[in-house]
Design an enzyme around this catalytic site. Structure first.
Site, short mmCIF file in Angstrom:
data_model
loop_
_atom_site.label_atom_id
_atom_site.label_comp_id
_atom_site.label_asym_id
_atom_site.label_seq_id
_atom_site.Cartn_x
_atom_site.Cartn_y
_atom_site.Cartn_z
N LYS A 261 5.36 -4.77 -2.71
CA LYS A 261 7.30 -4.47 -1.80
C LYS A 261 6.90 -4.07 -0.68
CE LYS A 261 11.92 -4.17 -2.62
NZ LYS A 261 12.50 -5.37 -3.28
N GLU B 126 16.95 -19.03 -2.18
CA GLU B 126 16.71 -17.89 -3.34
C GLU B 126 16.50 -18.01 -4.73
OE1 GLU B 126 16.61 -15.64 -2.06
OE2 GLU B 126 16.31 -13.66 -3.99
N GLU C 112 8.25 -16.30 -7.34
CA GLU C 112 7.26 -15.05 -6.71
C GLU C 112 7.28 -14.40 -8.97
OE1 GLU C 112 10.90 -12.99 -5.46
OE2 GLU C 112 9.37 -12.18 -4.53
N HIS D 170 16.26 -38.11 0.65
CA HIS D 170 15.57 -38.61 1.88
C HIS D 170 14.14 -38.38 1.66
CE1 HIS D 170 18.96 -39.32 4.54
NE2 HIS D 170 19.54 -38.14 3.87
N TRP E 275 -2.90 -2.97 -1.80
CA TRP E 275 -2.52 -4.36 -1.40
C TRP E 275 -3.30 -4.48 -0.41
CZ3 TRP E 275 -1.05 -7.92 1.98
CH2 TRP E 275 -0.78 -9.05 1.52
N ARG F 155 4.11 -0.56 -4.19
CA ARG F 155 4.30 -1.18 -2.93
C ARG F 155 2.15 -1.70 -2.88
NH1 ARG F 155 6.63 0.52 1.76
NH2 ARG F 155 9.05 1.11 0.50
N CYS G 103 0.59 -1.06 0.11
CA CYS G 103 0.21 -0.14 0.19
C CYS G 103 0.49 0.94 0.57
CB CYS G 103 -1.04 -0.26 1.86
SG CYS G 103 -1.99 -1.27 1.52
N ASN H 193 -2.83 2.86 5.33
CA ASN H 193 -1.91 2.19 5.34
C ASN H 193 -1.89 1.22 6.71
OD1 ASN H 193 -1.61 2.65 2.69
ND2 ASN H 193 1.29 2.85 3.20
N GLY H 194 -1.77 -0.47 6.75
CA GLY H 194 -1.42 -1.19 7.81
C GLY H 194 -3.15 -2.13 8.34
N LYS I 171 12.94 -16.93 -6.05
CA LYS I 171 12.52 -16.20 -7.40
C LYS I 171 11.30 -16.55 -8.63
CE LYS I 171 13.33 -13.16 -6.57
NZ LYS I 171 14.82 -12.77 -4.17
C1 F6R Z 1 11.63 -11.63 -2.50
C2 F6R Z 1 11.31 -10.80 -1.88
C3 F6R Z 1 10.71 -10.88 -0.15
C4 F6R Z 1 11.30 -9.75 0.06
C5 F6R Z 1 10.64 -9.53 2.14
C6 F6R Z 1 11.74 -9.44 3.63
O1 F6R Z 1 12.29 -11.39 -3.76
O2 F6R Z 1 11.08 -10.20 -1.90
O3 F6R Z 1 10.74 -12.22 0.33
O4 F6R Z 1 13.04 -10.47 0.62
O5 F6R Z 1 9.73 -9.74 2.19
O6 F6R Z 1 11.83 -7.79 2.62
P1 F6R Z 1 12.62 -7.09 3.48
O7 F6R Z 1 14.43 -6.91 2.88
O8 F6R Z 1 12.36 -5.21 2.90
O9 F6R Z 1 12.49 -6.74 4.59
#
Ligand code: F6R
Length: 609
Positions: free
Chosen positions: A604, A484, A491, A507, A75, A27, A2, A99-100, A488
């Protein structure tokens, strides 16, 4: 998660609101809306489901000269993405963006009798509550906001305007960021300083529990207990080029490609290759304090957590008598974990606003443990609340999926480990190889980015058409890289991808090997290379479809694809292999025609629990 914007000044509010929302769209992009007031307080409320571009068309058909307004990009938490649930929400004379999460919204809703609720949101409950205290303008708006907020449990960043007073905006925060942009004859607000870039370099970051009343030429900030506060005006460091695509099709690709520079910024002034020493000033720990550290807890979510895992594997290789526990913040915050007194906690967050990570930070601080931030966003809540910290300085990360932050977070934490090892008197010949490789890493990534993208793109395109499942495999330092890489891919390409330590295959996960899946092996030529190879052979024996990413130049096994990484590195190779994973996921998602920078359901900066 948001975004909030607001404007009061002499210009058209709609212009700033739309441009700000576009900047904040990463966001949240379920729906967006703005409301502006004319000089008499007549409101124009425009909301639209979907992207800000949809709202923008609506605004162009309803252009107004109004000089005050607030806006929001959503969001969804409570209620589906729809115009009805989009912010701003109206209750009587007031409009609110939020937001929140208001945790006790149901309780509060039951007590509100004089409002017909239009949406399913918790935010509208807060709007109605504020309106009930406002009593048609009998009380100042800021008083009504404070009274309402005192009843609220949860997190909020809010902006509120009233038709009765079309010259002021009241904003408040608790757990959700808000920045005030200070300009000549106008005042801006945003939940993220990136919306202010190009308008002003001067910003005031609101703290939790503060309420600000904003007009075009005044800003007055108080605590919820009516104590006046004078917050520092800070300088916004970001420039416009950092938040533009710069000729790339997507921010994600731009951010992958800029890793040689972003990592150089992380290292600047912190590493001395000649003496083979590392110096991090930010943690603010003396040598004697560093020597006493016996435990490191690394707290993060998602990619930040995997960066923590990566660092943990490395730090324990060169630091004696130390236990390192990387933990997932959303779990750790509710554990009853004992933290020994000789511990330090690394709090890892790109945004510096992640709610779960922030909650852990506060909990750990309560236990008297020193906290060190590994943060990117300057001035963010985590950066301000930790006892000390190291900014990774990678610049804004706009793509929702994190890339350049992972590389720099991992390296910053490894460097922190090196400072402990130095203080504990670990011999230079143990540490020097790590320090030399860290210093060489930006160039190594540069070389890789010049040589490999086409190969990776061709393979990714082919596999995107063929497979619905991916199994990522790696051992030791390559295991977090595998995690990781899988994150990626899932996502941004919505492809089911899971990662396992290669040694775990037998296993259980080996049962997944079939013609619907491919295996993405991260195979650095290190001490465990031969053992990892056995895992690969087991997969091949069962008809697996393996892609191998390796620095072994004479790799010669009958796998479907080999991606050879040429490098002089030996220890940090997994961080290079991760760049291959990033490019692979990117091209895989592009081949599927997906919105790489704004994947469905994600946003984000996760400021809600
Ligand atoms: C993955 C991604 C999320 C963030 C996670 C933590 O690509 O973007 O998994 O890494 O939400 O976010 P931050 O680093 O902002 O605390």
């Amino acid at each position: 998660m948001c975004g909030i914007v607001g404007y009061v000044g002499n210009n058209k509010a709609q212009d700033f609101l739309i441009s700000g929302l576009k900047r904040l769209e990463y966001r949240g992009y379920d729906s967006a809306g703005i409301v502006t007031l004319d000089k008499k307080g007549k409101a124009t409320l425009l909301r639209e489901k979907g992207k800000v571009s949809g709202l923008e068309s609506k605004v162009s058909q309803n252009a107004r000269d109004d000089q005050i307004g607030i806006g929001h990009t959503r969001w969804a938490t409570h209620g589906e993405p729809s115009e009805r649930n989009a912010h701003p929400h109206q209750a009587g004379d007031i409009y609110l963006v939020h937001n929140g999460i208001i945790e006790n919204y149901k309780e509060l809703k039951d007590q509100i009798k004089d409002h017909q609720f239009q949406s399913d949101t918790d935010s509208e409950v807060l709007a109605a509550l504020i309106n009930s205290f406002y009593q048609g303008g009998k009380h100042p708006l800021s008083n009504a906001v404070v009274q309402a907020l005192k009843l609220v449990r949860g997190t909020y960043g809010i902006a509120v305007i009233s038709v009765k007073n079309p010259g002021e905006i009241v904003v408040a925060r608790s757990g959700s960021p808000l920045v005030i942009g200070v300009c000549q004859d106008e005042t801006l607000i945003a939940s993220d300083a990136s919306a202010l870039v190009g308008h002003t370099k001067k910003a005031i970051y609101l703290n939790d529990g503060e309420v600000a009343t904003i007009a075009k030429d005044s800003i007055s900030i108080k605590t919820l207990d009516s104590q006046p506060v004078s917050n520092k005006v800070e300088t916004i460091q970001t420039d416009l080029s950092a938040i533009q695509k710069g000729g790339y099709d997507h921010f994600l690709l731009k951010e992958v490609m800029e890793q040689p520079q972003s990592l150089t910024e992380t290292l600047r002034g912190r590493i001395n290759v000649k003496d083979c020493t590392v110096h991090l000033g930010g943690p603010n720990l003396s040598d004697s304090e560093l020597r006493k550290i016996k435990h490191i807890i690394i707290v993060g979510c998602g990619t930040a957590y995997y960066a923590g895992m990566t660092a943990a594997y490395y730090i324990e290789k060169f630091t004696p008598e130390i236990t390192i526990e990387p933990v997932i913040a959303s779990e750790y915050r509710y554990r009853n974990a004992y933290i020994p007194k000789d511990s330090v906690a690394l709090i890892v967050s790109q945004s510096g606003e992640t709610a779960d990570t922030l909650a852990c930070l506060r909990e750990i601080k309560k236990q008297g443990i020193k906290t060190i931030g590994i943060v990117n966003s300057i001035g963010s809540t985590i950066a301000r609340e930790v006892d000390g910290g190291t900014y990774i300085h990678v610049g804004p990360e706009i793509s929702v999926a994190s890339t350049k932050a992972y590389t720099s977070q991992s390296i910053a934490m490894i460097m922190f480990g090196l400072t402990i090892a130095q203080a504990k008197g670990v011999k230079s010949n143990t540490l020097a190889p790590y320090i030399k490789e860290i210093a060489a890493l930006p160039q190594e990534i540069e070389g890789l980015l010049q040589s490999i993208p086409d190969t990776v793109k061709n393979i990714a395109k082919k596999y995107a058409k063929k497979y619905d499942h991916a199994i990522y495999l790696g051992r030791d330092t390559a295991y977090p890289t595998a995690l990781e890489g899988a994150l990626k891919l899932k996502e941004i390409s919505y492809t089911d991808a899971n990662a396992y330590p290669t040694g775990e295959l037998k296993h259980g996960p080996i049962a997944l090997v079939d013609d619907n899946a491919f295996e993405f092996f991260l195979l650095p030529e290190n001490d465990l290379y031969d053992k990892s190879l056995s895992g690969l052979e087991e997969v091949l024996a069962r008809g697996g479809h393996a892609i191998v990413v390796t620095d072994k130049s004479d790799f010669n096994h009958p796998v479907e694809q080999i991606i050879t990484v040429q490098t002089g590195l030996k220890l940090l190779t997994p961080l290079l292999l991760n760049v291959v994973s990033q490019l692979f996921a990117y091209n895989f998602a592009v081949a599927k025609g997906l919105p790489v920078d704004q994947p469905r359901n994600l946003a984000k900066s996760v400021t809600v629990e």
